[in-house]
Design a protein around this motif. Sequence first.
Motif, PDB file in Angstrom:
ATOM      1  N   ALA A   1       0.824  -1.206   0.000  1.00  0.00           N
ATOM      2  CA  ALA A   1       0.000   0.000   0.000  1.00  0.00           C
ATOM      3  C   ALA A   1       0.866   1.267   0.000  1.00  0.00           C
ATOM      4  N   ASP A   2       1.996   1.190   0.681  1.00  0.00           N
ATOM      5  CA  ASP A   2       2.878   2.358   0.809  1.00  0.00           C
ATOM      6  C   ASP A   2       4.054   2.320  -0.157  1.00  0.00           C
ATOM      7  N   ASN A   3       4.180   1.239  -0.911  1.00  0.00           N
ATOM      8  CA  ASN A   3       5.316   1.081  -1.830  1.00  0.00           C
ATOM      9  C   ASN A   3       6.643   1.178  -1.086  1.00  0.00           C
ATOM     10  N   THR A   4       6.724   0.484   0.031  1.00  0.00           N
ATOM     11  CA  THR A   4       7.954   0.487   0.820  1.00  0.00           C
ATOM     12  C   THR A   4       8.447  -0.930   1.043  1.00  0.00           C
ATOM     13  N   ALA A   5       9.730  -1.041   1.272  1.00  0.00           N
ATOM     14  CA  ALA A   5      10.346  -2.326   1.605  1.00  0.00           C
ATOM     15  C   ALA A   5      11.398  -2.082   2.666  1.00  0.00           C
ATOM     16  N   ASN A   6      11.527  -3.060   3.562  1.00  0.00           N
ATOM     17  CA  ASN A   6      12.495  -2.948   4.643  1.00  0.00           C
ATOM     18  C   ASN A   6      13.388  -4.172   4.675  1.00  0.00           C
ATOM     19  N   LEU A   7      14.637  -3.948   5.011  1.00  0.00           N
ATOM     20  CA  LEU A   7      15.593  -5.041   5.167  1.00  0.00           C
ATOM     21  C   LEU A   7      16.113  -4.995   6.599  1.00  0.00           C
ATOM     22  N   GLN A   8      15.761  -5.989   7.380  1.00  0.00           N
ATOM     23  CA  GLN A   8      16.246  -6.101   8.746  1.00  0.00           C
ATOM     24  C   GLN A   8      17.495  -6.969   8.738  1.00  0.00           C
ATOM     25  N   MET A   9      18.585  -6.396   9.181  1.00  0.00           N
ATOM     26  CA  MET A   9      19.871  -7.085   9.147  1.00  0.00           C
ATOM     27  C   MET A   9      20.343  -7.330  10.577  1.00  0.00           C
ATOM     28  N   ASN A  10      20.450  -8.586  10.944  1.00  0.00           N
ATOM     29  CA  ASN A  10      20.901  -8.977  12.278  1.00  0.00           C
ATOM     30  C   ASN A  10      22.221  -9.732  12.186  1.00  0.00           C
ATOM     31  N   SER A  11      22.892  -9.834  13.311  1.00  0.00           N
ATOM     32  CA  SER A  11      24.169 -10.566  13.381  1.00  0.00           C
ATOM     33  C   SER A  11      25.112 -10.117  12.271  1.00  0.00           C
ATOM     34  N   LEU A  12      25.245  -8.819  12.139  1.00  0.00           N
ATOM     35  CA  LEU A  12      26.056  -8.279  11.061  1.00  0.00           C
ATOM     36  C   LEU A  12      27.525  -8.628  11.235  1.00  0.00           C
ATOM     37  N   GLN A  13      28.173  -8.860  10.112  1.00  0.00           N
ATOM     38  CA  GLN A  13      29.585  -9.235  10.070  1.00  0.00           C
ATOM     39  C   GLN A  13      30.332  -8.222   9.213  1.00  0.00           C
ATOM     40  N   SER A  14      31.642  -8.213   9.367  1.00  0.00           N
ATOM     41  CA  SER A  14      32.448  -7.273   8.582  1.00  0.00           C
ATOM     42  C   SER A  14      32.253  -7.495   7.083  1.00  0.00           C
ATOM     43  N   GLU A  15      31.954  -8.749   6.713  1.00  0.00           N
ATOM     44  CA  GLU A  15      31.745  -9.060   5.295  1.00  0.00           C
ATOM     45  C   GLU A  15      30.478  -8.429   4.739  1.00  0.00           C
ATOM     46  N   ASP A  16      29.620  -7.932   5.598  1.00  0.00           N
ATOM     47  CA  ASP A  16      28.393  -7.267   5.147  1.00  0.00           C
ATOM     48  C   ASP A  16      28.625  -5.796   4.801  1.00  0.00           C
ATOM     49  N   THR A  17      29.818  -5.307   5.070  1.00  0.00           N
ATOM     50  CA  THR A  17      30.131  -3.920   4.737  1.00  0.00           C
ATOM     51  C   THR A  17      30.034  -3.700   3.240  1.00  0.00           C
ATOM     52  N   ALA A  18      29.207  -2.743   2.851  1.00  0.00           N
ATOM     53  CA  ALA A  18      28.964  -2.483   1.430  1.00  0.00           C
ATOM     54  C   ALA A  18      28.044  -1.285   1.293  1.00  0.00           C
ATOM     55  N   VAL A  19      27.898  -0.839   0.057  1.00  0.00           N
ATOM     56  CA  VAL A  19      26.830   0.099  -0.263  1.00  0.00           C
ATOM     57  C   VAL A  19      25.617  -0.728  -0.671  1.00  0.00           C
ATOM     58  N   TYR A  20      24.509  -0.471  -0.028  1.00  0.00           N
ATOM     59  CA  TYR A  20      23.288  -1.228  -0.277  1.00  0.00           C
ATOM     60  C   TYR A  20      22.346  -0.399  -1.151  1.00  0.00           C
ATOM     61  N   TYR A  21      21.838  -1.039  -2.189  1.00  0.00           N
ATOM     62  CA  TYR A  21      20.977  -0.371  -3.152  1.00  0.00           C
ATOM     63  C   TYR A  21      19.593  -1.009  -3.144  1.00  0.00           C
ATOM     64  N   CYS A  22      18.601  -0.166  -3.080  1.00  0.00           N
ATOM     65  CA  CYS A  22      17.233  -0.639  -3.242  1.00  0.00           C
ATOM     66  C   CYS A  22      16.934  -0.778  -4.732  1.00  0.00           C
ATOM     67  N   HIS A  23      16.211  -1.823  -5.076  1.00  0.00           N
ATOM     68  CA  HIS A  23      15.818  -2.071  -6.461  1.00  0.00           C
ATOM     69  C   HIS A  23      14.326  -2.365  -6.507  1.00  0.00           C
ATOM     70  N   ALA A  24      13.693  -1.905  -7.572  1.00  0.00           N
ATOM     71  CA  ALA A  24      12.283  -2.220  -7.783  1.00  0.00           C
ATOM     72  C   ALA A  24      12.021  -2.432  -9.256  1.00  0.00           C
ATOM     73  N   LEU A  25      11.226  -3.447  -9.543  1.00  0.00           N
ATOM     74  CA  LEU A  25      10.756  -3.694 -10.913  1.00  0.00           C
ATOM     75  C   LEU A  25       9.355  -3.108 -10.977  1.00  0.00           C
ATOM     76  N   MET A  26       9.232  -1.968 -11.644  1.00  0.00           N
ATOM     77  CA  MET A  26       8.008  -1.184 -11.562  1.00  0.00           C
ATOM     78  C   MET A  26       7.410  -0.901 -12.920  1.00  0.00           C
ATOM     79  N   ARG A  27       6.112  -0.734 -12.892  1.00  0.00           N
ATOM     80  CA  ARG A  27       5.389  -0.293 -14.071  1.00  0.00           C
ATOM     81  C   ARG A  27       4.778   1.066 -13.740  1.00  0.00           C
ATOM     82  N   LEU A  28       5.070   2.039 -14.575  1.00  0.00           N
ATOM     83  CA  LEU A  28       4.600   3.390 -14.298  1.00  0.00           C
ATOM     84  C   LEU A  28       3.229   3.629 -14.906  1.00  0.00           C
ATOM     85  N   GLY A  29       2.565   4.656 -14.433  1.00  0.00           N
ATOM     86  CA  GLY A  29       1.255   5.006 -14.945  1.00  0.00           C
ATOM     87  C   GLY A  29       1.289   5.236 -16.451  1.00  0.00           C
ATOM     88  N   GLY A  30       0.373   4.623 -17.173  1.00  0.00           N
ATOM     89  CA  GLY A  30       0.322   4.801 -18.611  1.00  0.00           C
ATOM     90  C   GLY A  30       1.202   3.843 -19.395  1.00  0.00           C
TER      91      GLY A  30
END
Length: 121
Positions: free
Chosen positions: A74-103
Amino acid sequence: QVQLVESGGGLVQPGGSLRLSCAASGSIRSINVMGWFRRAPGKQRELVATITSEGVTNFADSVKGRFTISRDNADNTANLQMNSLQSEDTAVYYCHALMRLGGSWRFNDYWGQGTQVTVSS
């Protein structure tokens, strides 16, 4: 103008948690898949987790059991809960969406600007 805006990155100690949020805005007709990718220094971009509009999830093996993904259609939102983080998780995180626009009848890929996650003591 369609935007994907991420928030929630930062610095966390090993074993800690972070929650990333992504909000899609604009003339959106529908969103098929939302998800998160990451790029660590010197490495290629890799899939972290995805979720379909029906709630079907997919995770990289390296984060299974530690990360969860949720979505509010309904809100067009997504969340990523990250637990037990490790040094290997260090990165730039990008949100992605496969979307269809109006029209439009076509789904296209859209990306956020990225948010830095650093796991370090």
